[in-house]
Design a protein around this motif. Structure first.
Motif, short mmCIF file in Angstrom:
data_model
loop_
_atom_site.label_atom_id
_atom_site.label_comp_id
_atom_site.label_asym_id
_atom_site.label_seq_id
_atom_site.Cartn_x
_atom_site.Cartn_y
_atom_site.Cartn_z
N THR A 1 0.83 -1.20 0.00
CA THR A 1 0.00 0.00 0.00
C THR A 1 0.87 1.26 0.00
O THR A 1 2.07 1.21 0.26
N ALA A 2 0.23 2.38 -0.24
CA ALA A 2 0.95 3.65 -0.29
C ALA A 2 1.56 4.02 1.06
O ALA A 2 2.54 4.76 1.12
N ASP A 3 1.00 3.49 2.15
CA ASP A 3 1.58 3.73 3.47
C ASP A 3 2.42 2.54 3.96
O ASP A 3 2.64 2.38 5.16
N ALA A 4 2.87 1.72 3.00
CA ALA A 4 3.87 0.67 3.24
C ALA A 4 3.37 -0.48 4.10
O ALA A 4 4.08 -0.99 4.96
N ARG A 5 2.13 -0.93 3.82
CA ARG A 5 1.64 -2.16 4.43
C ARG A 5 1.60 -3.26 3.38
O ARG A 5 1.27 -3.01 2.22
N LEU A 6 1.92 -4.49 3.79
CA LEU A 6 1.67 -5.64 2.95
C LEU A 6 0.20 -6.00 3.10
O LEU A 6 -0.32 -6.13 4.21
N GLN A 7 -0.47 -6.19 1.98
CA GLN A 7 -1.92 -6.41 1.97
C GLN A 7 -2.20 -7.71 1.22
O GLN A 7 -1.79 -7.89 0.08
N PHE A 8 -2.94 -8.61 1.87
CA PHE A 8 -3.21 -9.92 1.28
C PHE A 8 -4.53 -9.95 0.51
O PHE A 8 -4.65 -10.69 -0.46
N CYS A 9 -5.51 -9.20 0.97
CA CYS A 9 -6.81 -9.21 0.29
C CYS A 9 -7.36 -7.79 0.26
O CYS A 9 -6.86 -6.89 0.93
N LEU A 10 -8.42 -7.60 -0.51
CA LEU A 10 -8.96 -6.26 -0.71
C LEU A 10 -9.81 -5.78 0.46
O LEU A 10 -10.06 -4.59 0.59
#
Length: 343
Positions: free
Chosen positions: A283-292
């Motif tokens: 994400t733009a704030d540097a999180r790893l994201q697995f699902c929407l």
């Protein structure tokens, strides 16, 4: 072969449009307005992703066309991070202005959204009155000589009569591929969406827009000169690709074909969801994201990145990749549930 997710990066948090099948933060879970991904953070995560065997990235948002350092970031991803493929996904006409510089910097594919040939309907769906500019932007991307993909969200009662004319326009424009997507019915279950616009304008909810794509696929099958089923890295929905006599490919992404689910899905009240495990997102704030749909399963890399802890970042990225490698495929038509996952 090890199953690898797509790597998608939401470089910013807003796109300056409000498509009623989307959300303010675009592909990312809820992210504060005005957030831009720091290029150095992106490059640090790119190194960890490349170490896991993924050398392609899809830049999305928000909208990359509104991301100030986009051209430089593309160049750095190619030259410093060693990314073999960099795809830019946009729905903003500014992508046409940037196309020559992006091509020179190393972009390998442009991806632009177009849901209608009707300017008034375009304004209703997206908000801005810039339909002609979007068409010009697609032509400008084609003019670079790079492959261009056009995404079309198929929506019942909205644009279904236009699908064939849209494909025809893309063929005439020299577009390499057209991707037909069904509506993400459960997007409104997340922390934010533009579904309220749809309720006001059409007195409809997102599930009301859903169109099974089988009939469209059958019509394409009759005209196609070739057909194949593909998945990216062995994950994501199986997609049928029809090659038209013009050479343009039409990709049908039908969520009912099934999807992949993993440990992060256990106990999720939204299981089985539309999107499932098809990509690892930053994400733009540097999180790893697995699902929407779920913020509670994101991994915040910002503290590690700011501390220069490359080993810590690499460990989190490696753990994320292992979850995708251990995922199980579930056909959505099957009555049985994925082992270990409960509704």
């Amino acid at each position: 072969m090890r199953r690898l997710p797509q790597w998608r990066v939401t470089v910013n948090s807003r796109c300056k449009r409000s498509c009623f099948y989307c959300r303010p933060s675009g592909e990312a879970v809820a992210t504060e307005s005005g957030t831009d991904l720091d290029p150095d953070r992106l490059l640090a995560v790119a190194a960890a992703v490349k170490a896991q065997g993924v050398d392609s990235v899809k830049l999305t948002g928000g909208d990359p066309a509104l991301y100030g350092p986009l051209v430089d970031v593309v160049r750095r991803l190619r030259e410093e991070a060693g990314m073999r493929e960099v795809e830019v996904i946009s729905r903003h006409p500014r992508i046409g202005e940037l196309a020559p510089a992006l091509a020179e910097a190393g972009v390998t594919q442009f991806n632009v959204s177009l849901d209608t040939l009707d300017p008034d309907l375009h304004r209703e769906i997206c908000g801005p009155d810039d339909h002609a500019e979007v068409l010009d932007a697609i032509r400008a991307c084609v003019a670079t000589g790079l492959p261009v993909k056009v995404n079309v969200v198929v929506m019942s009662g909205i644009n279904t009569p236009e699908i064939e004319p849209l494909i025809g326009w893309c063929e005439e424009a020299g577009v390499d591929s057209v991707k037909l997507l069904d509506i993400i019915k459960d997007l409104g279950e997340g922390a934010e969406s533009y579904e309220r616009r749809l309720q006001i304008k059409r007195k409809m909810n997102l599930p009301d827009l859903y169109v099974p794509l089988e009939n469209l696929a059958e019509g394409l099958r009759k005209r196609a000169v070739a057909e194949q089923v593909v998945q990216q890295g062995g994950l994501g929905h199986p997609m049928t690709v029809f090659t038209m006599p013009s050479g343009t490919k039409v990709v049908v992404k039908d969520s009912t074909a099934g999807a992949w689910y993993g440990a992060v899905c256990r106990g999720c009240p939204l299981f089985p969801c539309h999107d499932a495990l098809m990509a690892l997102r930053l994400t733009a704030d540097a999180r790893l994201q697995f699902c929407l749909l779920r913020e509670d399963v994101t991994v915040d890399l910002a503290p590690l990145l700011d501390a220069g802890d490359t080993k810590g970042v690499a460990a989190h990225v490696e753990a994320a990749f292992e979850m995708y490698a251990a995922a199980d495929f579930r056909k959505h038509a099957e009555p049985t549930e994925l082992a270990g996952v409960s509704r």
